[in-house]
Write a protein that holds these residues in place. Structure first.
Motif, PDB file in Angstrom:
ATOM      1  N   LYS A 183       0.521  -1.242   0.027  1.00 34.12           N
ATOM      2  CA  LYS A 183      -0.092   0.288  -0.059  1.00 34.12           C
ATOM      3  C   LYS A 183       0.834   1.495   0.208  1.00 34.12           C
ATOM      4  O   LYS A 183       0.682   2.467  -0.406  1.00 34.12           O
ATOM      5  CB  LYS A 183      -1.026  -0.047   1.563  1.00 34.12           C
ATOM      6  CG  LYS A 183      -1.958   1.007   0.990  1.00 34.12           C
ATOM      7  CD  LYS A 183      -3.243   1.274   2.506  1.00 34.12           C
ATOM      8  CE  LYS A 183      -4.224   2.269   1.972  1.00 34.12           C
ATOM      9  NZ  LYS A 183      -4.999   1.734   3.445  1.00 34.12           N
ATOM     10  N   SER A 225      -5.689   0.839  -2.759  1.00 27.82           N
ATOM     11  CA  SER A 225      -5.987  -0.359  -2.102  1.00 27.82           C
ATOM     12  C   SER A 225      -5.294  -1.582  -2.502  1.00 27.82           C
ATOM     13  O   SER A 225      -4.387  -1.040  -3.186  1.00 27.82           O
ATOM     14  CB  SER A 225      -7.467   0.073  -3.315  1.00 27.82           C
ATOM     15  OG  SER A 225      -7.858  -1.036  -2.903  1.00 27.82           O
ATOM     16  N   VAL A 226      -5.546  -2.615  -1.701  1.00 27.77           N
ATOM     17  CA  VAL A 226      -4.787  -3.047  -1.498  1.00 27.77           C
ATOM     18  C   VAL A 226      -5.486  -4.631  -1.188  1.00 27.77           C
ATOM     19  O   VAL A 226      -4.973  -5.933  -0.601  1.00 27.77           O
ATOM     20  CB  VAL A 226      -3.371  -3.029  -1.196  1.00 27.77           C
ATOM     21  CG1 VAL A 226      -2.429  -2.518  -1.261  1.00 27.77           C
ATOM     22  CG2 VAL A 226      -4.099  -2.898   0.801  1.00 27.77           C
TER      23      VAL A 226
END
Length: 291
Positions: free
Chosen positions: A189, A207-208
């Motif tokens: 991230k 976003s991860v």
């Protein structure tokens, strides 16, 4: 006041029935994972109208376990005229609550991201927690050893202390390996956020949600699901402390293995497909030298 008369909290007979249902039903359901490819949670979750937000679903499906134990400890001693439970009962109940406050409340809050969870998976997990909470909670509150003499015959102070030590080793190792998985996503991230910032931040926050790598620290050098193994160590320690004759503790441990082992075996196949056999090398799924 009983929430469900005779069942929640249970009479002794209904408690025995609940434990028996838990012994039979959930291992059978867990084994079905070996024969179906779908599992609506984590890395294998897919888009569905029946998905729930990951954090919300996790809290709702994990909380019934420790809240049920607390409810049993509050209601059953009074119903059975038990004025003061032995210290061992309170310690074991405390350990159960400590684990699940981490697992149910802290864990989802500190995860960098959580995939959606299908409502069916959430309901199955909540059912697991309720049955387990009734089994262990009622045993600790009234239907297990409730005198010092009963404890002396079941688990000596030395055995109890060894079990507690094993539990804490498992708990600490569980957190350590969970943290390794979290750091993989935190690092990714941060990397993605730096890229976005260099681009002027037009993409917003990085976003991860579906980012995965092969974890490397600790027992992950040898097994892909070290956090599962460490949780089994925890509940094995709980069993040692409670005494080898504690049926609810045995039932919980066996159900944990039945629930997690198929996921670990299939999860290793997922890792091999995603990263290649050469990257996985000689890592086992969850038990070194076994599977």
């Amino acid at each position: 006041m009983a929430i469900v008369e005779g069942w929640y909290p249970p009479t002794r007979e209904n408690w025995q029935t609940t434990v028996l249902i838990f012994q039979i039903l959930y291992p059978a359901l867990s084994l079905m994972q070996l024969f179906i490819s779908w599992y609506g949670m984590g890395k294998t979750s897919v888009r569905s109208a029946f998905n729930l937000p990951g954090r919300v679903a996790w809290v709702l499906m994990e909380m019934p376990g420790f809240t049920t134990v607390l409810y049993m400890m509050k209601t059953l001693p009074r119903m059975h005229g038990i004025d003061d439970l032995p210290w061992q009962n309170r310690v074991l109940a405390g350990l159960f609550v400590i684990h699940y406050i981490y697992r149910a409340v802290v864990f989802p809050l500190i995860q960098p991201s959580m995939s959606p969870i299908h409502v069916l998976v959430a309901l199955m997990a909540a059912g697991f927690q309720v049955l387990n909470g009734v089994g262990i909670g009622a045993w600790l509150a009234a239907y297990g050893p409730v005198t010092a003499e009963a404890w002396a015959a079941r688990s000596s102070v030395a055995q109890f202390c060894v079990g507690i030590a094993i539990f804490y080793v498992g708990l600490a190792a569980n957190f350590f390996h969970d943290e390794e998985l979290r750091e993989i996503r935190r690092a990714e991230k941060r990397r993605r956020q730096r890229v976005l910032d260099k681009q002027g931040g037009a993409g917003g926050a990085a976003s991860v949600e579906k980012h995965y790598q092969i974890p490397q620290a600790g027992l992950f050098k040898h097994v892909l699901y070290a956090h599962y193994l460490c949780e089994w160590v925890e509940w094995f320690g709980f069993l040692v402390a409670a005494g080898w004759g504690c049926v609810p503790a045995w039932t919980f441990l066996v159900n944990e293995v039945f629930a997690m082992l198929p996921r670990a075996v299939k999860g290793k196949k997922w890792y091999v497909e995603k990263f290649g056999e050469d990257k996985i090398r000689k890592r086992w799924a969850v038990l070194p030298g076994v599977v």
